[in-house]
Structures are given as C-alpha cells and as structure tokens.
Write a protein that holds these residues in place. Structure first.
Motif, mmCIF file in Angstrom:
data_model
loop_
_atom_site.group_PDB
_atom_site.id
_atom_site.type_symbol
_atom_site.label_atom_id
_atom_site.label_comp_id
_atom_site.label_asym_id
_atom_site.label_seq_id
_atom_site.Cartn_x
_atom_site.Cartn_y
_atom_site.Cartn_z
ATOM 1 N N ASP A 48 0.812 -1.212 0.000
ATOM 2 C CA ASP A 48 0.000 0.000 0.000
ATOM 3 C C ASP A 48 0.850 1.269 0.000
ATOM 4 O O ASP A 48 0.502 2.250 -0.661
ATOM 5 C CB ASP A 48 -0.945 0.016 1.204
ATOM 6 N N ALA A 49 1.964 1.266 0.730
ATOM 7 C CA ALA A 49 2.817 2.455 0.790
ATOM 8 C C ALA A 49 3.356 2.823 -0.593
ATOM 9 O O ALA A 49 3.394 4.007 -0.963
ATOM 10 C CB ALA A 49 3.973 2.233 1.765
ATOM 11 N N LYS A 50 3.742 1.844 -1.380
ATOM 12 C CA LYS A 50 4.241 2.077 -2.744
ATOM 13 C C LYS A 50 3.127 2.630 -3.630
ATOM 14 O O LYS A 50 3.320 3.580 -4.394
ATOM 15 C CB LYS A 50 4.803 0.772 -3.319
ATOM 16 N N ILE A 51 1.953 2.036 -3.530
ATOM 17 C CA ILE A 51 0.812 2.476 -4.335
ATOM 18 C C ILE A 51 0.444 3.912 -3.980
ATOM 19 O O ILE A 51 0.251 4.753 -4.861
ATOM 20 C CB ILE A 51 -0.381 1.519 -4.142
ATOM 21 N N ILE A 52 0.366 4.226 -2.693
ATOM 22 C CA ILE A 52 0.033 5.585 -2.257
ATOM 23 C C ILE A 52 1.078 6.575 -2.726
ATOM 24 O O ILE A 52 0.754 7.663 -3.206
ATOM 25 C CB ILE A 52 -0.170 5.629 -0.725
ATOM 26 N N SER A 53 2.346 6.204 -2.628
ATOM 27 C CA SER A 53 3.420 7.087 -3.100
ATOM 28 C C SER A 53 3.295 7.376 -4.589
ATOM 29 O O SER A 53 3.427 8.524 -5.029
ATOM 30 C CB SER A 53 4.781 6.446 -2.795
ATOM 31 N N ASP A 54 3.014 6.343 -5.370
ATOM 32 C CA ASP A 54 2.846 6.516 -6.818
ATOM 33 C C ASP A 54 1.663 7.432 -7.133
ATOM 34 O O ASP A 54 1.740 8.291 -8.015
ATOM 35 C CB ASP A 54 2.634 5.168 -7.511
ATOM 36 N N VAL A 55 0.565 7.253 -6.413
ATOM 37 C CA VAL A 55 -0.629 8.070 -6.665
ATOM 38 C C VAL A 55 -0.393 9.521 -6.232
ATOM 39 O O VAL A 55 -0.833 10.447 -6.910
ATOM 40 C CB VAL A 55 -1.877 7.460 -5.998
ATOM 41 N N LYS A 56 0.324 9.721 -5.135
ATOM 42 C CA LYS A 56 0.664 11.100 -4.735
ATOM 43 C C LYS A 56 1.445 11.794 -5.844
ATOM 44 O O LYS A 56 1.178 12.958 -6.171
ATOM 45 C CB LYS A 56 1.493 11.103 -3.444
ATOM 46 N N ASN A 105 -6.408 11.181 4.374
ATOM 47 C CA ASN A 105 -7.465 10.178 4.173
ATOM 48 C C ASN A 105 -7.192 9.268 2.976
ATOM 49 O O ASN A 105 -8.121 8.901 2.250
ATOM 50 C CB ASN A 105 -8.830 10.855 4.009
ATOM 51 N N MET A 106 -5.946 8.897 2.776
ATOM 52 C CA MET A 106 -5.570 8.050 1.633
ATOM 53 C C MET A 106 -5.851 6.576 1.984
ATOM 54 O O MET A 106 -5.341 6.065 2.978
ATOM 55 C CB MET A 106 -4.092 8.219 1.309
ATOM 56 N N THR A 107 -6.677 5.942 1.156
ATOM 57 C CA THR A 107 -6.982 4.523 1.338
ATOM 58 C C THR A 107 -6.809 3.791 0.014
ATOM 59 O O THR A 107 -7.074 4.342 -1.049
ATOM 60 C CB THR A 107 -8.424 4.319 1.843
ATOM 61 N N VAL A 108 -6.347 2.553 0.104
ATOM 62 C CA VAL A 108 -6.134 1.718 -1.076
ATOM 63 C C VAL A 108 -7.255 0.685 -1.134
ATOM 64 O O VAL A 108 -7.574 0.040 -0.130
ATOM 65 C CB VAL A 108 -4.762 1.011 -1.023
ATOM 66 N N HIS A 109 -7.848 0.554 -2.313
ATOM 67 C CA HIS A 109 -8.927 -0.412 -2.532
ATOM 68 C C HIS A 109 -8.542 -1.306 -3.712
ATOM 69 O O HIS A 109 -8.409 -0.833 -4.832
ATOM 70 C CB HIS A 109 -10.241 0.319 -2.834
ATOM 71 N N ARG A 110 -8.361 -2.591 -3.440
ATOM 72 C CA ARG A 110 -7.968 -3.542 -4.485
ATOM 73 C C ARG A 110 -9.211 -4.212 -5.065
ATOM 74 O O ARG A 110 -10.058 -4.696 -4.324
ATOM 75 C CB ARG A 110 -7.020 -4.584 -3.919
ATOM 76 N N VAL A 115 -6.589 -1.211 -8.997
ATOM 77 C CA VAL A 115 -6.312 -0.776 -7.628
ATOM 78 C C VAL A 115 -6.605 0.714 -7.601
ATOM 79 O O VAL A 115 -6.064 1.477 -8.406
ATOM 80 C CB VAL A 115 -4.846 -1.045 -7.225
ATOM 81 N N ALA A 116 -7.473 1.125 -6.698
ATOM 82 C CA ALA A 116 -7.849 2.532 -6.593
ATOM 83 C C ALA A 116 -7.324 3.115 -5.288
ATOM 84 O O ALA A 116 -7.251 2.424 -4.270
ATOM 85 C CB ALA A 116 -9.364 2.682 -6.647
ATOM 86 N N VAL A 117 -6.960 4.393 -5.348
ATOM 87 C CA VAL A 117 -6.590 5.125 -4.151
ATOM 88 C C VAL A 117 -7.571 6.287 -4.035
ATOM 89 O O VAL A 117 -7.757 7.056 -4.972
ATOM 90 C CB VAL A 117 -5.144 5.655 -4.206
#
Length: 175
Positions: A48-56, A105-110, A115-117
């Motif tokens: 999740d940390a990688k995905i959130i970083s990419d989306v940021k 309020n960043m959440t990852v939904h698979r 995969v959505a953030v």
C-alpha cells in the motif's frame, strides 16, 4: 507478516537445498509447490505504501500541469462586471499551487482488475485554501476529482459535471 525480501530469501535458500540435495522428481515437485505458494502469498505485489506514493506523484503531476496563468488575469480582480470577475476567479482560484500540498485520508482499494486510491489533497490557490477529493486508479491514466469549491462558474455549467463523475468513481472504487 514477513516482508517480500525475507520471503524471497527464504525461498531461495529452500530451493537451493532442494535442488542441490535431491535432484529427483520429488525435488522438482517441491520446488514447483514452493514457487506457487510464494506467488499465492502476494510476493511481487506492491504494498500500500508504494501504491500511495505513486498516486501522490500522479496527483501532484496533474496539479503541476494545471497550475499557473493567474498573472494574466489579475487586472480583472477589481472588475464590477460579473463575467470579468468570474474569469479572474476561474483562473486564479481553481488550481492548487503544487509547491504546498498536503495529502490525507488516503486509502487503497484492491479490485479484480484495478487498484484505486481514494483521498484528499489540500493546498492553496493564488487566492484561497482548498481541498480536492480524488479517486485515482493506480497504474492507469484514469481518475476523478471533486474540488471543495468551483470559483468563477456554476457547477451546472461545467461539462461532464466533475461532482457526478467523482461520485460515480467513489461508489465504484472506494466502497
């Protein structure tokens, strides 16, 4: 929970011992089972940390591309004509400055195929402080945003209402 590196190193150690100590069909079958088990436990999937970083980074890049141009409209700031005042607000109070962003309020939904953030990015425009709710699909050029306010225009006048688009994406990907 073991990290991917630890899982991989344990796998390599076990696989080497199986291959070097016992080269018969049982060893090959055991190695195949170990590889399958590693793949099923999520080895290789980003956390999740990688995905959130990419989306940021993706959201910041979008904001960076849309920011700017206010200086060309500042002369309209004191206008009494609504259409000129709205043009000023449209260009100076709608796009966040990319240099001072805050994500929350960043959440990852698979999902099966995506995969959505979902989250909020806050910052300042040239005139005020604003927040933008967003749904971004990780690894795809797709997403939706809804600003806390739309200066210089009525929301009904915006083609393909971003509020409706955001709500549809939120219902589909963030629940």
């Amino acid at each position: 929970m073991l990290s991917t590196k630890v899982k991989a190193s344990k796998f390599v150690r076990i696989a080497k011992s199986v291959i070097y100590e016992d080269m018969d069909m049982n060893g090959v079958a055991l190695t195949a089972c170990l590889v399958s088990a590693l793949l099923l436990t999520g080895c290789g999937k980003p956390d999740d940390a990688k995905i959130i970083s990419d989306v940021k980074d993706k959201v910041t890049d979008k904001i960076n591309r849309s920011y700017g141009g206010c200086e060309n409209y500042k002369f309209l700031s004191n206008s009494t004509a609504p259409e000129f005042k709205n043009a000023y607000l449209l260009h100076c109070d709608n796009n966040l400055n990319p240099n001072d962003l805050s994500f929350s309020n960043m959440t990852v939904h698979r999902h099966d195929n995506s995969v959505a953030v979902c989250g909020v990015v806050s910052g300042k425009t040239d005139l005020s402080r604003q927040g933008v709710r967003f749904v971004e699909l990780w690894g795809k050029d797709d997403g939706a945003q809804m600003q806390s306010k739309y200066s210089g225009r009525q929301i009904r006048d915006i083609l393909g209402s971003p509020v409706d688009t955001y709500r549809n994406y939120y219902q589909k990907y963030c629940k």
